[in-house]
Design a protein around this motif. Sequence first.
Motif, PDB file in Angstrom:
ATOM      1  N   ARG A  59      42.340  18.788  48.521  1.00  0.00           N
ATOM      2  CA  ARG A  59      40.907  19.004  48.680  1.00  0.00           C
ATOM      3  C   ARG A  59      40.564  20.491  48.727  1.00  0.00           C
ATOM      4  O   ARG A  59      41.359  21.309  49.184  1.00  0.00           O
ATOM      5  CB  ARG A  59      40.434  18.342  49.975  1.00  0.00           C
ATOM      6  N   ALA A  60      39.359  20.786  48.271  1.00  0.00           N
ATOM      7  CA  ALA A  60      38.901  22.176  48.300  1.00  0.00           C
ATOM      8  C   ALA A  60      38.876  22.715  49.717  1.00  0.00           C
ATOM      9  O   ALA A  60      39.200  23.885  49.955  1.00  0.00           O
ATOM     10  CB  ALA A  60      37.512  22.281  47.668  1.00  0.00           C
ATOM     11  N   GLU A  61      38.506  21.871  50.699  1.00  0.00           N
ATOM     12  CA  GLU A  61      38.439  22.335  52.082  1.00  0.00           C
ATOM     13  C   GLU A  61      39.812  22.679  52.652  1.00  0.00           C
ATOM     14  O   GLU A  61      39.914  23.370  53.670  1.00  0.00           O
ATOM     15  CB  GLU A  61      37.733  21.315  52.976  1.00  0.00           C
ATOM     16  N   ASP A  62      40.886  22.229  51.999  1.00  0.00           N
ATOM     17  CA  ASP A  62      42.246  22.604  52.379  1.00  0.00           C
ATOM     18  C   ASP A  62      42.810  23.650  51.424  1.00  0.00           C
ATOM     19  O   ASP A  62      44.028  23.841  51.359  1.00  0.00           O
ATOM     20  CB  ASP A  62      43.157  21.377  52.386  1.00  0.00           C
ATOM     21  N   ALA A  63      41.938  24.324  50.684  1.00  0.00           N
ATOM     22  CA  ALA A  63      42.342  25.327  49.699  1.00  0.00           C
ATOM     23  C   ALA A  63      43.243  24.719  48.633  1.00  0.00           C
ATOM     24  O   ALA A  63      44.086  25.392  48.056  1.00  0.00           O
ATOM     25  CB  ALA A  63      43.019  26.526  50.368  1.00  0.00           C
ATOM     26  N   PHE A  64      43.051  23.421  48.376  1.00  0.00           N
ATOM     27  CA  PHE A  64      43.819  22.673  47.382  1.00  0.00           C
ATOM     28  C   PHE A  64      45.321  22.673  47.672  1.00  0.00           C
ATOM     29  O   PHE A  64      46.143  22.527  46.765  1.00  0.00           O
ATOM     30  CB  PHE A  64      43.538  23.187  45.966  1.00  0.00           C
ATOM     31  N   LEU A  65      45.678  22.814  48.935  1.00  0.00           N
ATOM     32  CA  LEU A  65      47.076  22.732  49.357  1.00  0.00           C
ATOM     33  C   LEU A  65      47.309  21.404  50.075  1.00  0.00           C
ATOM     34  O   LEU A  65      46.408  20.895  50.758  1.00  0.00           O
ATOM     35  CB  LEU A  65      47.421  23.889  50.290  1.00  0.00           C
ATOM     36  N   PRO A  66      48.502  20.827  49.951  1.00  0.00           N
ATOM     37  CA  PRO A  66      48.766  19.562  50.628  1.00  0.00           C
ATOM     38  C   PRO A  66      48.915  19.760  52.134  1.00  0.00           C
ATOM     39  O   PRO A  66      49.312  20.829  52.604  1.00  0.00           O
ATOM     40  CB  PRO A  66      50.091  19.105  50.002  1.00  0.00           C
ATOM     41  N   THR A  67      48.599  18.727  52.872  1.00  0.00           N
ATOM     42  CA  THR A  67      48.780  18.716  54.319  1.00  0.00           C
ATOM     43  C   THR A  67      49.726  17.580  54.683  1.00  0.00           C
ATOM     44  O   THR A  67      49.984  16.680  53.877  1.00  0.00           O
ATOM     45  CB  THR A  67      47.440  18.495  55.028  1.00  0.00           C
ATOM     46  N   ARG A  68      50.221  17.627  55.895  1.00  0.00           N
ATOM     47  CA  ARG A  68      51.083  16.544  56.357  1.00  0.00           C
ATOM     48  C   ARG A  68      50.352  15.211  56.259  1.00  0.00           C
ATOM     49  O   ARG A  68      50.933  14.205  55.826  1.00  0.00           O
ATOM     50  CB  ARG A  68      51.536  16.797  57.799  1.00  0.00           C
ATOM     51  N   ALA A  69      49.078  15.198  56.657  1.00  0.00           N
ATOM     52  CA  ALA A  69      48.320  13.943  56.638  1.00  0.00           C
ATOM     53  C   ALA A  69      48.238  13.362  55.234  1.00  0.00           C
ATOM     54  O   ALA A  69      48.320  12.141  55.051  1.00  0.00           O
ATOM     55  CB  ALA A  69      46.920  14.183  57.205  1.00  0.00           C
ATOM     56  N   LEU A  70      48.093  14.212  54.214  1.00  0.00           N
ATOM     57  CA  LEU A  70      48.011  13.730  52.840  1.00  0.00           C
ATOM     58  C   LEU A  70      49.358  13.238  52.317  1.00  0.00           C
ATOM     59  O   LEU A  70      49.413  12.335  51.472  1.00  0.00           O
ATOM     60  CB  LEU A  70      47.490  14.840  51.922  1.00  0.00           C
ATOM     61  N   LEU A  71      50.449  13.825  52.809  1.00  0.00           N
ATOM     62  CA  LEU A  71      51.780  13.534  52.268  1.00  0.00           C
ATOM     63  C   LEU A  71      52.532  12.441  53.025  1.00  0.00           C
ATOM     64  O   LEU A  71      53.505  11.881  52.508  1.00  0.00           O
ATOM     65  CB  LEU A  71      52.631  14.808  52.279  1.00  0.00           C
ATOM     66  N   GLU A  72      52.119  12.163  54.237  1.00  0.00           N
ATOM     67  CA  GLU A  72      52.910  11.338  55.165  1.00  0.00           C
ATOM     68  C   GLU A  72      53.368  10.020  54.548  1.00  0.00           C
ATOM     69  O   GLU A  72      54.555   9.678  54.594  1.00  0.00           O
ATOM     70  CB  GLU A  72      52.096  11.052  56.428  1.00  0.00           C
ATOM     71  N   GLU A  73      52.456   9.269  53.973  1.00  0.00           N
ATOM     72  CA  GLU A  73      52.822   7.973  53.401  1.00  0.00           C
ATOM     73  C   GLU A  73      53.561   8.141  52.078  1.00  0.00           C
ATOM     74  O   GLU A  73      54.449   7.364  51.750  1.00  0.00           O
ATOM     75  CB  GLU A  73      51.578   7.111  53.220  1.00  0.00           C
ATOM     76  N   ALA A  74      53.179   9.155  51.311  1.00  0.00           N
ATOM     77  CA  ALA A  74      53.725   9.327  49.972  1.00  0.00           C
ATOM     78  C   ALA A  74      55.231   9.594  49.985  1.00  0.00           C
ATOM     79  O   ALA A  74      55.952   9.158  49.089  1.00  0.00           O
ATOM     80  CB  ALA A  74      53.003  10.460  49.258  1.00  0.00           C
ATOM     81  N   VAL A  75      55.742  10.302  50.990  1.00  0.00           N
ATOM     82  CA  VAL A  75      57.152  10.705  50.972  1.00  0.00           C
ATOM     83  C   VAL A  75      58.099   9.609  51.445  1.00  0.00           C
ATOM     84  O   VAL A  75      59.325   9.778  51.370  1.00  0.00           O
ATOM     85  CB  VAL A  75      57.387  11.978  51.820  1.00  0.00           C
ATOM     86  N   ARG A  76      57.572   8.493  51.899  1.00  0.00           N
ATOM     87  CA  ARG A  76      58.438   7.397  52.347  1.00  0.00           C
ATOM     88  C   ARG A  76      59.314   6.931  51.188  1.00  0.00           C
ATOM     89  O   ARG A  76      58.828   6.407  50.190  1.00  0.00           O
ATOM     90  CB  ARG A  76      57.606   6.219  52.856  1.00  0.00           C
ATOM     91  N   GLY A  77      60.600   7.146  51.292  1.00  0.00           N
ATOM     92  CA  GLY A  77      61.524   6.735  50.244  1.00  0.00           C
ATOM     93  C   GLY A  77      61.582   7.654  49.043  1.00  0.00           C
ATOM     94  O   GLY A  77      62.339   7.392  48.105  1.00  0.00           O
ATOM     95  N   ALA A  78      60.818   8.733  49.039  1.00  0.00           N
ATOM     96  CA  ALA A  78      60.804   9.645  47.893  1.00  0.00           C
ATOM     97  C   ALA A  78      62.077  10.479  47.846  1.00  0.00           C
ATOM     98  O   ALA A  78      62.760  10.677  48.852  1.00  0.00           O
ATOM     99  CB  ALA A  78      59.582  10.551  47.945  1.00  0.00           C
ATOM    100  N   ARG A  79      62.383  10.993  46.669  1.00  0.00           N
ATOM    101  CA  ARG A  79      63.573  11.803  46.466  1.00  0.00           C
ATOM    102  C   ARG A  79      63.272  13.300  46.482  1.00  0.00           C
ATOM    103  O   ARG A  79      64.078  14.110  46.923  1.00  0.00           O
ATOM    104  CB  ARG A  79      64.218  11.435  45.128  1.00  0.00           C
ATOM    105  N   LEU A  80      62.077  13.687  45.989  1.00  0.00           N
ATOM    106  CA  LEU A  80      61.761  15.105  45.857  1.00  0.00           C
ATOM    107  C   LEU A  80      60.290  15.323  46.184  1.00  0.00           C
ATOM    108  O   LEU A  80      59.430  14.549  45.762  1.00  0.00           O
ATOM    109  CB  LEU A  80      62.047  15.582  44.431  1.00  0.00           C
ATOM    110  N   LEU A  81      60.037  16.392  46.933  1.00  0.00           N
ATOM    111  CA  LEU A  81      58.687  16.870  47.210  1.00  0.00           C
ATOM    112  C   LEU A  81      58.571  18.261  46.603  1.00  0.00           C
ATOM    113  O   LEU A  81      59.308  19.170  46.978  1.00  0.00           O
ATOM    114  CB  LEU A  81      58.424  16.915  48.717  1.00  0.00           C
TER     115      LEU A  81
END
Length: 440
Positions: free
Chosen positions: A149-171
């Motif tokens: 989001r623009a309000e986060d300067a288009f950078l990821p946050t823990r809240a945005l990534l938390e579910e996505a990284v479950r079982g993922a191999r690479l961030l």
Amino acid sequence: MTDGRVSAMAAGLVGSEILKIAGDIRAMVAQGETICNLTVGDFSPAEFRIPGYLEREIVQALSAGETNYPPSDGVMPLRKAVADFFERWLGLEYGVDSVLITGGSRPGIFSVYSTLVDPGDVVVYPVPSWNNNHYVHISGARGLPVTCRAEDAFLPTRALLEEAVRGARLLALNSPLNPCGTAFTPEALGEICDMVLEENARRGPDERPLYVMYDQVYWMLTFGDTMHVNPVTLRPAMAAYTVFVDGISKSFAATGVRVGWTVAPVDVTQRMASVLAHVGAWAPRAEQLATARMIGATDEIVAYHREMKQGVEARLDALYAGIEGLRAAGFPVRAITPMGAIYLSAQFALHGWQTPEGEVLATNEQIRQYLLAAAGLAVVPFQAFGMKEDTGWMRLSVGATNLAEIEVMFGRLGTALKALSAPTGVRRMEGGPTAAASLP
């Protein structure tokens, strides 16, 4: 689908949006039109030369006959110099066996994907970001883009990534960020590191770990109060899961010199080196030896950056001030304060506005084309970096322009914006579009 003449992977590769835009610009320049080209993530040597010290060292190495194959993992003087460079500038202690030299930073990214990711593995990456979608395709991975989001300067946050990284191999992370020119704060990156460590602690003994690819190729180009941060400094336990991608391309305006490196756990580096040995993606020997000398010459680096960084920052500040000035005048535009790299994020929220020719602007691509035709302003929509939404956000790059070009461009841009007709129900201001169209 493919007719069998090429592989499914090759047939499915998407072309570069930036190269398509470059074709439009070349055609206009050939017709004699004046263009302020803010599209290329590169440096014009007419604006930014490589360090004179590096240039002289390359010439000297060539004169000394350093023209044969280098070792596939890099010449030892450079591998040692990179390890020393990381310790001296970043406080990170890595042995030489953790360092792999690559022909620019792209082969480093390719080797990360090729070494860590199997077909079907999940790769999480933020959007907008540079080229992760293409590397996902090449590796056969399952990409999981996370829209920032623009309000986060288009950078990821823990809240945005938390579910996505479950079982993922690479961030895949990048700071300072291409295309946005923004950078992580220690707090935001620290929270993401905690999340990665917790995810790896949660996994069983038969599960493979989640790695972070940390692309920091712009890390020496930060501005104002922005300080570059990295996962391993913030959380030392991240050393087991972090692969750094770095090089001289951006911080030393040396994109064509083609010297990059990765720094990673030794076992990962060894396998990455094996991959690249078969690709032949090593940097030229003379350039490697010259780079080893340069990154060990702290005084030379400081002197070079004193001028080079000032030039980059002045251009970014001029763009930011100009766009914010248009915003203050009532135009529906805004920009994010530049923090690092050579990029500015700017929004041209012109959807629904009508051109003098009667075209109603409905997409980022239509806005881009209008800015190019009416103002001679060449920019790249965030769609080129994985964003799907037509929100008017564009990347502006300053490596191939100067302050005079920027000043002249803003005169044209103001005229082009005034020529637009406001959407129905939007009240125009005298001499400008509308106060109601101003963005928060």
